[in-house]
Write a protein that holds these residues in place. Structure first.
Motif, PDB file in Angstrom:
ATOM      1  N   ALA A   1       0.842  -1.389  -0.031  1.00  0.00           N
ATOM      2  CA  ALA A   1       0.264  -0.147  -0.707  1.00  0.00           C
ATOM      3  C   ALA A   1       0.550   1.055  -0.133  1.00  0.00           C
ATOM      4  N   PRO A   2       0.539   2.469  -0.100  1.00  0.00           N
ATOM      5  CA  PRO A   2       0.858   3.576  -0.272  1.00  0.00           C
ATOM      6  C   PRO A   2       1.737   3.352   0.746  1.00  0.00           C
ATOM      7  N   ALA A   3       0.895   3.997   1.790  1.00  0.00           N
ATOM      8  CA  ALA A   3       1.033   4.770   3.194  1.00  0.00           C
ATOM      9  C   ALA A   3       2.854   3.928   3.481  1.00  0.00           C
ATOM     10  N   ALA A   4       2.289   2.240   2.939  1.00  0.00           N
ATOM     11  CA  ALA A   4       3.626   1.483   3.644  1.00  0.00           C
ATOM     12  C   ALA A   4       4.802   1.574   2.733  1.00  0.00           C
ATOM     13  N   ARG A   5       4.659   2.136   1.782  1.00  0.00           N
ATOM     14  CA  ARG A   5       6.244   2.337   0.861  1.00  0.00           C
ATOM     15  C   ARG A   5       7.903   3.002   1.923  1.00  0.00           C
ATOM     16  N   GLY A   6       6.845   4.131   2.324  1.00  0.00           N
ATOM     17  CA  GLY A   6       7.579   5.313   3.307  1.00  0.00           C
ATOM     18  C   GLY A   6       7.550   5.701   3.500  1.00  0.00           C
ATOM     19  N   ALA A   7       7.848   7.777   3.954  1.00  0.00           N
ATOM     20  CA  ALA A   7       7.485   8.055   4.776  1.00  0.00           C
ATOM     21  C   ALA A   7       8.239   9.825   3.559  1.00  0.00           C
ATOM     22  N   THR A   8       6.824  10.374   4.329  1.00  0.00           N
ATOM     23  CA  THR A   8       7.770  11.859   3.524  1.00  0.00           C
ATOM     24  C   THR A   8       8.003  12.610   4.704  1.00  0.00           C
ATOM     25  N   ALA A   9       9.275  13.282   4.349  1.00  0.00           N
ATOM     26  CA  ALA A   9       9.243  14.570   5.835  1.00  0.00           C
ATOM     27  C   ALA A   9       9.864  15.778   5.608  1.00  0.00           C
ATOM     28  N   ILE A  10       9.053  17.107   6.073  1.00  0.00           N
ATOM     29  CA  ILE A  10       9.493  18.197   5.417  1.00  0.00           C
ATOM     30  C   ILE A  10      10.348  18.811   6.417  1.00  0.00           C
ATOM     31  N   ALA A  11      11.066  19.703   5.963  1.00  0.00           N
ATOM     32  CA  ALA A  11      12.406  19.833   6.851  1.00  0.00           C
ATOM     33  C   ALA A  11      11.342  21.070   8.109  1.00  0.00           C
ATOM     34  N   ASP A  12      12.122  22.098   8.697  1.00  0.00           N
ATOM     35  CA  ASP A  12      11.176  22.957   9.429  1.00  0.00           C
ATOM     36  C   ASP A  12      11.342  24.436   8.967  1.00  0.00           C
ATOM     37  N   ARG A  13      13.312  23.832   8.434  1.00  0.00           N
ATOM     38  CA  ARG A  13      12.993  25.719   7.223  1.00  0.00           C
ATOM     39  C   ARG A  13      11.835  25.618   6.239  1.00  0.00           C
TER      40      ARG A  13
ATOM     41  N   HIS B   1       6.820  18.397  14.469  1.00  0.00           N
ATOM     42  CA  HIS B   1       6.719  17.150  15.793  1.00  0.00           C
ATOM     43  C   HIS B   1       5.750  16.026  14.753  1.00  0.00           C
ATOM     44  N   HIS B   2       6.122  15.713  14.471  1.00  0.00           N
ATOM     45  CA  HIS B   2       5.150  14.244  13.825  1.00  0.00           C
ATOM     46  C   HIS B   2       4.723  15.505  12.212  1.00  0.00           C
ATOM     47  N   GLU B   3       2.838  15.326  12.755  1.00  0.00           N
ATOM     48  CA  GLU B   3       2.426  15.930  11.855  1.00  0.00           C
ATOM     49  C   GLU B   3       1.606  17.787  12.308  1.00  0.00           C
ATOM     50  N   THR B   4       2.533  18.024  12.947  1.00  0.00           N
ATOM     51  CA  THR B   4       2.306  18.603  13.546  1.00  0.00           C
ATOM     52  C   THR B   4       3.535  19.776  13.666  1.00  0.00           C
ATOM     53  N   ALA B   5       2.937  21.454  13.441  1.00  0.00           N
ATOM     54  CA  ALA B   5       3.777  22.301  13.425  1.00  0.00           C
ATOM     55  C   ALA B   5       3.424  23.651  14.412  1.00  0.00           C
TER      56      ALA B   5
ATOM     57  N   MET C   1      -0.113  19.864   7.146  1.00  0.00           N
ATOM     58  CA  MET C   1       0.266  19.489   8.694  1.00  0.00           C
ATOM     59  C   MET C   1      -0.795  20.407   9.163  1.00  0.00           C
ATOM     60  N   GLU C   2      -1.084  19.941  10.494  1.00  0.00           N
ATOM     61  CA  GLU C   2      -1.763  21.167  11.364  1.00  0.00           C
ATOM     62  C   GLU C   2      -0.924  21.723  12.427  1.00  0.00           C
ATOM     63  N   VAL C   3      -1.332  23.302  12.202  1.00  0.00           N
ATOM     64  CA  VAL C   3      -0.804  24.308  13.242  1.00  0.00           C
ATOM     65  C   VAL C   3      -1.422  24.302  14.440  1.00  0.00           C
ATOM     66  N   PRO C   4      -1.620  23.806  15.266  1.00  0.00           N
ATOM     67  CA  PRO C   4      -2.405  24.300  16.821  1.00  0.00           C
ATOM     68  C   PRO C   4      -1.827  25.343  17.254  1.00  0.00           C
ATOM     69  N   GLU C   5      -0.593  26.079  17.041  1.00  0.00           N
ATOM     70  CA  GLU C   5      -0.087  26.738  17.523  1.00  0.00           C
ATOM     71  C   GLU C   5       0.451  28.245  16.575  1.00  0.00           C
ATOM     72  N   VAL C   6      -0.239  29.235  16.620  1.00  0.00           N
ATOM     73  CA  VAL C   6       0.590  30.377  15.878  1.00  0.00           C
ATOM     74  C   VAL C   6       0.791  31.693  16.716  1.00  0.00           C
ATOM     75  N   ALA C   7       1.930  31.329  16.829  1.00  0.00           N
ATOM     76  CA  ALA C   7       2.578  33.068  17.335  1.00  0.00           C
ATOM     77  C   ALA C   7       3.266  33.853  16.926  1.00  0.00           C
ATOM     78  N   VAL C   8       2.253  35.002  17.352  1.00  0.00           N
ATOM     79  CA  VAL C   8       2.129  36.693  15.827  1.00  0.00           C
ATOM     80  C   VAL C   8       3.367  37.282  17.025  1.00  0.00           C
ATOM     81  N   HIS C   9       4.430  37.030  16.868  1.00  0.00           N
ATOM     82  CA  HIS C   9       5.363  38.788  17.446  1.00  0.00           C
ATOM     83  C   HIS C   9       5.387  39.644  16.655  1.00  0.00           C
ATOM     84  N   VAL C  10       4.497  41.175  16.815  1.00  0.00           N
ATOM     85  CA  VAL C  10       5.125  42.493  16.193  1.00  0.00           C
ATOM     86  C   VAL C  10       6.420  43.180  17.158  1.00  0.00           C
ATOM     87  N   GLU C  11       7.080  42.757  15.775  1.00  0.00           N
ATOM     88  CA  GLU C  11       8.177  43.401  16.073  1.00  0.00           C
ATOM     89  C   GLU C  11       9.115  44.885  16.136  1.00  0.00           C
ATOM     90  N   ARG C  12       8.016  45.871  15.657  1.00  0.00           N
ATOM     91  CA  ARG C  12       7.923  47.072  15.119  1.00  0.00           C
ATOM     92  C   ARG C  12       6.680  47.969  14.539  1.00  0.00           C
TER      93      ARG C  12
END
Length: 115
Positions: free
Chosen positions: A7-19, A50-54, A89-100
């Protein structure tokens, strides 16, 4: 008799870098703000995957005066939407920092045009 393929899910995994997720988030923030104030740095993001969340932290500069809360909310929604659509990916948290904050008055004073 043909060999059975796994099955496609059993063939491997895809990893996406943080950057990569960070670039998606930064672009999404620019889209949500509909541009960057004159003299401001474009939004940038830091991400922990981390796994399927960012978990995302976006730093940005805003025009003054403006509805800061509404703009930060728009950034959060757009980042969640784009990361989900492009990276799955799921995104449970987005922290917004206003610098200026950038105002037309301070830009004009810095250029010597306001009396």
């Amino acid at each position: 008799m043909p060999a059975r393929r796994p099955a496609p899910a059993a063939r491997g995994a895809t990893a996406i870098a943080d950057r990569v997720i960070a670039k998606i988030a930064a672009q999404a923030a620019r889209e949500a703000l509909r541009g960057v104030p004159e003299g401001a740095e474009p939004p940038h993001a830091m991400v922990v995957v981390h796994h399927e969340t960012a978990r995302v932290r976006v730093s940005l500069e805003l025009e003054y005066p403006s509805d800061i809360g509404a703009q930060c909310g728009a950034v959060r929604r757009r980042v969640v939407q784009r990361v989900k659509a492009l990276a799955g990916m799921e995104v449970p948290e987005v922290a917004v920092h206003v610098e200026r904050l950038h105002s037309a008055h301070s830009r004009g004073a810095a250029q010597g045009r306001i009396r």
